[in-house]
Design an enzyme around this catalytic site. Structure first.
Site, short mmCIF file in Angstrom:
data_model
loop_
_atom_site.label_atom_id
_atom_site.label_comp_id
_atom_site.label_asym_id
_atom_site.label_seq_id
_atom_site.Cartn_x
_atom_site.Cartn_y
_atom_site.Cartn_z
N ARG A 1 0.79 -4.99 -4.92
CA ARG A 1 0.94 -6.02 -3.88
C ARG A 1 1.34 -7.34 -4.54
O ARG A 1 0.67 -8.35 -4.37
CB ARG A 1 -0.36 -6.17 -3.10
CG ARG A 1 -0.73 -4.95 -2.27
CD ARG A 1 -1.88 -5.26 -1.34
NE ARG A 1 -2.37 -4.09 -0.64
CZ ARG A 1 -1.83 -3.61 0.48
NH1 ARG A 1 -0.78 -4.20 1.01
NH2 ARG A 1 -2.34 -2.55 1.06
N ASP B 1 0.21 1.93 9.09
CA ASP B 1 -0.26 1.17 10.27
C ASP B 1 0.75 1.23 11.43
O ASP B 1 0.40 0.90 12.56
CB ASP B 1 -0.48 -0.31 9.89
CG ASP B 1 -1.67 -0.50 8.97
OD1 ASP B 1 -2.33 0.49 8.63
OD2 ASP B 1 -1.94 -1.66 8.59
N ASP C 1 3.05 -0.76 12.18
CA ASP C 1 3.08 -2.05 12.87
C ASP C 1 4.33 -2.88 12.56
O ASP C 1 4.32 -4.09 12.67
CB ASP C 1 1.80 -2.85 12.56
CG ASP C 1 1.66 -3.17 11.08
OD1 ASP C 1 2.46 -2.65 10.27
OD2 ASP C 1 0.75 -3.93 10.73
N THR D 1 4.71 2.06 6.41
CA THR D 1 3.29 1.71 6.54
C THR D 1 2.57 2.74 7.39
O THR D 1 3.12 3.20 8.40
CB THR D 1 3.06 0.32 7.17
OG1 THR D 1 1.69 0.23 7.57
CG2 THR D 1 3.91 0.05 8.39
N ARG E 1 -4.85 -2.97 10.20
CA ARG E 1 -5.22 -4.37 10.00
C ARG E 1 -4.96 -5.21 11.26
O ARG E 1 -5.87 -5.86 11.77
CB ARG E 1 -4.39 -4.92 8.85
CG ARG E 1 -4.67 -6.33 8.47
CD ARG E 1 -3.61 -6.81 7.51
NE ARG E 1 -3.66 -6.09 6.24
CZ ARG E 1 -4.55 -6.32 5.28
NH1 ARG E 1 -5.45 -7.25 5.45
NH2 ARG E 1 -4.52 -5.62 4.17
N GLY F 1 0.85 -1.20 0.00
CA GLY F 1 0.00 0.00 0.00
C GLY F 1 0.87 1.24 0.00
O GLY F 1 1.90 1.28 0.68
N ASP G 1 5.77 -5.16 5.85
CA ASP G 1 6.26 -6.50 6.15
C ASP G 1 6.23 -7.44 4.94
O ASP G 1 7.12 -8.27 4.79
CB ASP G 1 5.48 -7.11 7.34
CG ASP G 1 3.98 -7.03 7.16
OD1 ASP G 1 3.53 -6.34 6.22
OD2 ASP G 1 3.27 -7.65 7.96
O1 F6P Z 1 -1.19 -2.03 5.16
C1 F6P Z 1 -1.60 -0.74 5.06
C2 F6P Z 1 -3.07 -0.66 4.79
O2 F6P Z 1 -3.35 0.70 4.67
C3 F6P Z 1 -3.97 -1.35 5.82
O3 F6P Z 1 -4.23 -0.57 6.94
C4 F6P Z 1 -5.19 -1.65 5.01
O4 F6P Z 1 -5.86 -2.78 5.52
C5 F6P Z 1 -4.65 -1.94 3.67
O5 F6P Z 1 -3.42 -1.26 3.56
C6 F6P Z 1 -5.57 -1.51 2.54
O6 F6P Z 1 -5.00 -1.87 1.34
P1 F6P Z 1 -5.52 -1.59 -0.12
O7 F6P Z 1 -4.93 -0.30 -0.55
O8 F6P Z 1 -5.01 -2.72 -0.93
O9 F6P Z 1 -7.01 -1.51 -0.05
#
Ligand code: F6P
Length: 345
Positions: free
Chosen positions: A73, A128, A130, A126, A172, A11, A104
């Site tokens: 991804r 997040d 995390d 990230t 997440r 992301g 990660d």
């Molecule tokens: O990992 C970062 C994140 O922003 C998460 O918080 C979320 O679940 C995910 O990416 C959303 O991803 P996408 O952009 O593929 O919808």
């Protein structure tokens, strides 16, 4: 002088462009390296799709959100002959060291490649926050700022209508973003993945506030990965999983909106902040952290410090081994959550 490859994977998040700029400026000016940016994360390495990065094409990007390289991804290890194809592209372009910038999943691929003998240096990213072994990832503070501003706005409309507004933020596995934005925005309840919630307790906090403090509105901040304590799962927005096996989360705020309204009788609305949290300009903190990470990563790549990730420890940028950062997610500090709980109800 060496040929260095870089990519942004997973992301996107505010601060990726400052990292790219930092790597390129330091790489060219200090070391005389040639820099190549693979497009769309690991997909670009699999397809050998890259551009040469120069001072010119990386100038004017410090304040820009997203990533000039694009991202995806893509999981190399879920692609047929993935590792072989990646190594073939890197060989063909005569890349000496690869610098993947990601979370990660992206850095997990970097670690495997490094174990397979190809030198890599990672940069953690990230919203997040995390990732273990670093105090902060860039992008997180910008997302906190965006979510906090949204919560401020939700306050005035919640108050005008005597409503409970449930605000869903990203996160997440970890509730860093929910907890930081909830604390900064004065949330009345915060729900995080680390602490499965009991809906009766949530409603008790809200009725206590409405009945005893003279306030007739409330704000609940919920992380997308939060789940009920009675064994329920986190809410998902689709049945599919991505190439790293992650479900697409989303929808917990809508579930809570119905349950809270039913149980308390208070009018309730859900707001899902979604990708607004990942978009737009990085705040100053993330521009600086991204820049420092970029400069430190190219220094590590130039000094032969492979199999490592740059990290923030206090105010210093240091290097940590991939295995110390990537084995498990960095969960919310319980002390921080306890501080947030002081303001529930
Ligand atoms: O990992 C970062 C994140 O922003 C998460 O918080 C979320 O679940 C995910 O990416 C959303 O991803 P996408 O952009 O593929 O919808």
């Amino acid at each position: 002088m060496a040929r260095i490859g870089l990519l942004t994977g997973g992301g996107d998040c505010p601060g990726l462009n400052p990292v790219i700029r930092g790597i390129v400026r330091r790489g060219i000016d200090t070391y005389g390296h040639e820099l190549y940016g693979f497009r769309r994360g690991w997909k670009g390495v699999l397809e050998n799709d890259a551009i040469q990065l120069t001072r010119e094409n990386t100038s004017g990007i410090l304040h820009r959100g997203g990533t000039i390289l694009g991202t995806s991804r893509t999981n190399v290890y879920k692609t047929e002959n993935g590792e072989e194809r990646v190594l073939a592209s890197l060989r063909e372009r005569e890349i000496d060291v690869l610098i993947p910038i990601g979370g990660d999943d992206t850095l997990g691929v970097a670690r495997k490649l490094n174990d397979a003998g190809f030198p890599t240096v990672g940069v953690p990213k990230t919203i997040d926050n995390d990732l273990n072994a670093t105090d902060f990832t860039f992008g997180f503070q910008t997302a906190v700022q965006i979510a906090t501003e949204a919560i401020d706005r939700l306050h005035s409309t919640a108050e005008s209508h005597d409503r409970v507004i449930v605000c869903e933020v990203m996160g997440r596995d970890a509730g860093w973003l929910a907890c930081y934005a909830g604390l900064a925005g004065g949330a009345d309840v915060i729900l995080v993945p680390e602490r499965p919630f009991d809906i009766e307790t949530v409603c008790k906090h809200l009725t206590h506030r409405h009945e005893t403090t003279g306030k007739h509105f409330s704000i609940v901040v919920v992380a997308e990965g939060a789940s009920p304590a009675d064994g329920g799962e986190a809410a998902t927005a689709a049945d599919t999983v991505d190439s790293f096996g992650h479900a697409r989360l989303g929808g917990i705020a809508v579930q809570l909106e119905q349950q809270i309204e039913e149980k308390t009788g208070y009018e309730c609305r859900a707001t899902v902040l979604g990708h607004i949290q990942r978009g737009g300009s990085p705040i100053a903190f993330d521009r600086i952290l991204g820049t420092r990470f970029g400069v430190a990563a190219i220094d590590a790549a130039s000094n032969g410090d492979f199999g490592k990730m740059v990290a923030l420890h206090g105010t210093a940028i240091e290097l940590v081994a991939f295995q110390d950062a990537l084995n498990e997610p960095k969960l919310l500090d319980p002390e921080l959550f306890e501080t947030a709980q002081v303001f529930f109800g």
